[in-house]
Design an enzyme around this catalytic site. Structure first.
Site, PDB file in Angstrom:
ATOM      1  N   ASP A   8       0.832  -1.204   0.000  1.00  0.00           N
ATOM      2  CA  ASP A   8       0.000   0.000   0.000  1.00  0.00           C
ATOM      3  C   ASP A   8       0.873   1.263   0.000  1.00  0.00           C
ATOM      4  O   ASP A   8       0.530   2.274   0.590  1.00  0.00           O
ATOM      5  CB  ASP A   8      -0.955   0.001   1.209  1.00  0.00           C
TER       6      ASP A   8
ATOM      7  N   HIS B 197     -15.196   0.122  11.206  1.00  0.00           N
ATOM      8  CA  HIS B 197     -15.508  -0.024  12.632  1.00  0.00           C
ATOM      9  C   HIS B 197     -14.292  -0.358  13.489  1.00  0.00           C
ATOM     10  O   HIS B 197     -14.406  -0.408  14.711  1.00  0.00           O
ATOM     11  CB  HIS B 197     -16.622  -1.055  12.817  1.00  0.00           C
TER      12      HIS B 197
HETATM   13 CA    CA Z   1      -4.207   2.696  -0.435  1.00  0.00          CA
END
Ligand code: CA
Length: 708
Positions: A327, A639
């Site tokens: 990421d 959440h």
């Molecule tokens: Ca991302």
């Protein structure tokens, strides 16, 4: 690995001076005012204040000698406590800001009086396509109009005087997973806008629109589509000639992630080179084996692209993370400066992206000039200056080894969207850094889910450990600080610890000051030269957005939009709690400060939530385990890990809905709270699955001290 387009190679062969020089004006219309931002220091005309995106103001009425006298001038209560990330634009004393759900407000900057509000009425379903809350990072301003990107993908022009819509266009396919949270940029009469959604299976692109009419001028896709097909856009040729051979398998299918490479934050126009620099995001799926048969660099993910702003034509690219699976986006702030490199003044761009290396690139060619780690980095040993490629350590390739890997930085990045600043006075970059890691392992049994995120990791591998005191210990290991970095020497000059994750966005000023908020609710002013703390106010609400400064009537002001925002308080809820394991009090507010400001804020209330009656545990161990897996496959995105939420999104352990199977079904299967962003997950899960999630949530609620 810099690539240079053929046209540019030719241009570079011309004698020096034949190219665009700094004196030649490449901006037109209102762009000249942004290009000369220092001529009107009273205004904050564009997202990064100037086209260079320095976030450095020439104002110095508030300075290192008197900042201690700064106080609150006024505050305005926003209508929601969802995430706040906006950079306000200030023109002639009027503040134009945005808040959660892509709403826009105009204020009289001196008094805080609301002049108008614009609500684009974003449908609740858009929230379920967003990785990181219903945030918005701000509008662009162009000659009396504002440009807004909405979460559901619209680009809207608004009359700055009246707050009325001028035109609106849909910039994304409504059936896609693309969402807009970033601020548009404007130059040469064009609006540039990208979008996010790589965790949701979006394919990235950036588009340009005519600022007057809203007509689309060009679009550039960042990753190739199915071989043998084309978009009919300006990106077709570079995708076919350069990018296609760097992909393998069937990445273009929705179930394999469609590539990712979303352009969700940094887009910078450079009037000196007449290039548009675009930060491209991470790959989708995260798992490279599932995405691209474990092979290839996967261009143009995790890259900086240079495009022609008039046509969108490819000029050069530099890929930071070939075959990304952590990421690691290259979407973070791009700042343009001219600095001495080997004794010569070089026009460079600088970026401190998620992956932990600080990059300096030549703006004309994309050539890598230097790259050094600014935080703890373990996924690569160094950047090879010959090839421009990172030396990735073999164990970091978790989809290849099949073994868990704990990466530093984490997938949240050593630095994310929270803006940095470059002081023209100290020649230092001030970076909001978070030093922390995250776990990765392949999902052995990956199955595409139609609703929510799909990334291809084992949901339990990234999960935080539990038990009394464990989370508190982990929170202690996270280092967040304001880092003063010398971009020429590529070394740290000072650091000031500013606790909590994420660290707040940054502003620097000619008053020798650097401003930064934190999640404990403090706004702090540091001495830009040595990091000494000169002023601090506790506002009672987390501040992650960047402050701006402006002036009117000879008075300098500092304005910041206070509030929670982004992925951290949602996904990483347990890490965003305070030392006692409690939720931080949050009141979303616009705050404005000046010297001698005497306004005061209402007392903030600690959120008491542990007093609700505990739901009754049910289900056997197998059912709870299954629920835990499903929860961390899908529900954690909003959440929170371990069913712990630290933000305005409900903590399910303390929700009465968790104690009532019918109410639970009505929400999770029937989607009765769709307007709030909680859509139906009936396409993903059976009633049996959904009850297993509830069994897990209830078990967590009964686990004494689990959030401490
Ligand atoms: Ca991302």
């Amino acid at each position: 690995m810099p690539w240079i387009g053929k046209g540019l190679v030719f241009a570079l062969l011309l004698p020096l001076g034949a190219c665009n020089s700094a004196s030649e004006d490449l901006t037109d219309g209102f762009g000249q005012r942004i290009a000369n931002a220092d001529a009107e220091p009273e205004n904050w005309l564009s997202y990064g204040r100037d086209y260079q995106e320095t976030r450095d103001s020439p104002l110095s009425q508030i300075n290192d000698s008197n900042v201690a006298e700064m106080g609150l001038a006024w505050y305005y209560e926003l209508d929601t406590n969802r995430g706040q990330e906006a950079t306000p634009i200030v023109v002639d004393g009027v503040i134009y800001s945005t808040s959660a759900w892509s709403k826009v407000q105009a204020f009289d900057g001196e008094t805080g009086k609301l002049l108008w509000q614009f609500d684009p009425e974003v449908p609740g379903e858009a929230a379920a396509k967003s990785c990181c809350d219903v945030v918005n990072r701000g509008v662009a301003y162009w000659d009396g109009r504002l440009l807004l990107g909405t979460l559901d993908g619209r680009l809207i022009a608004i009359d700055a005087k009246t707050g009325k819509e001028i035109w609106s266009v849909m910039t994304v396919d409504p059936d896609s997973r693309n969402t807009i949270t970033g601020a548009p940029r404007v130059a040469k009469g064009k609006v540039f806008i990208g979008n996010g959604g790589a965790e949701q299976g979006a394919r990235g692109f950036i588009s340009a629109y005519d600022v007057e009419t809203g007509d689309r001028l060009w679009r550039f896709y960042t990753v190739p589509r199915k071989p043998g097909t084309s978009d009919g856009e300006i990106s077709d040729v570079p995708l076919r000639d350069m990018a296609l051979k760097t992909w393998a398998g069937q990445w273009w299918k929705r179930e394999n992630g469609q590539g990712g490479g979303t352009v969700w934050d940094s887009i910078v126009y450079d009037p000196e080179t007449d290039l548009l620099f675009v930060g491209v995001g991470n790959a989708s799926l995260w798992n490279r084996k599932l995405r691209s048969a474990g092979k290839g660099d996967n261009l143009f993910v995790s890259s900086i692209l240079a495009l022609n702003p008039d046509t969108g034509k490819y000029v050069w690219h530099y890929q930071q993370v070939p075959g990304d699976e952590w990421d690691y986006t290259a979407t973070q702030q791009i700042t343009l400066v001219t600095i001495p490199i080997d004794g010569k003044a070089r026009k460079v761009l600088m970026q401190a992206p998620k992956n932990g290396f600080f990059y300096v690139l030549d703006r004309d060619t994309g050539k890598l000039l230097s790259a050094k780690p600014f935080a703890t980095v373990n996924w690569a040993s160094h950047i090879d200056m010959k090839t421009g490629r990172p030396a990735i350590v073999p164990e970091a390739r978790w989809s290849e080894t099949g073994k868990p890997f704990f990466s530093l930085p984490s997938g949240s990045g050593a630095h994310s969207w929270h803006p940095m600043a470059y002081s023209r006075k100290t020649k230092l970059v001030y970076i909001p850094v978070q030093d922390m890691g995250s776990g990765w392992a392949p999902d052995p049994d990956f199955k595409y889910m139609p609703v929510g995120a799909n990334v291809g990791i084992d949901p339990m591998a990234a999960k935080l450990p539990e038990g009394p005191g464990v989370l508190k210990e982990i929170r202690k290991t996270i280092k967040a600080y304001l880092l003063a970095w010398d971009p020429v020497a590529q070394r740290e000059v000072w650091r000031a610890p500013n606790p909590g994750t994420p660290p707040g966005g940054v502003l620097s000023t000619a008053g020798n000051l650097v401003f930064q908020g934190n999640i404990a609710g403090d706004l702090t002013a540091y001495d830009a030269r040595d990091g000494k703390r000169l002023w601090r106010i506790t506002t009672g609400t987390p501040i992650v957005a960047p402050p701006v400064t402006w002036s009117k009537g000879g008075v300098q002001y500092v304005t910041v939009v206070a509030g929670w925002g982004g992925s951290t308080p949602l996904i990483l809820g347990p890490l965003a709690l305070d030392d006692k394991g409690d939720v931080r009090p949050t009141r979303s507010r616009v705050l404005t400060f000046k010297l001698g400001g005497k306004a005061s804020l209402p007392e903030s209330q600690r959120q008491e939530r542990d007093k609700a009656p505990l739901p009754k545990p049910f289900g056997d161990e197998r059912m709870v385990k299954r629920g835990e897996w499903i929860y961390h496959r899908t529900c954690l995105v909003c959440h929170g890990m371990n069913a712990i939420s630290a933000s305005a999104v409900p903590d399910l352990r303390h929700s009465p809905v968790a104690d009532n199977p019918d109410a639970w079904k009505a929400v999770v299967i029937d989607g009765i709270l769709t307007d709030n962003g909680m859509v139906s997950f009936a396409e993903n899960y059976s009633l049996e699955d959904v009850e297993a999630i509830r069994a897990y949530v209830v078990a967590q609620a009964n686990r004494a001290g689990s959030s401490r």
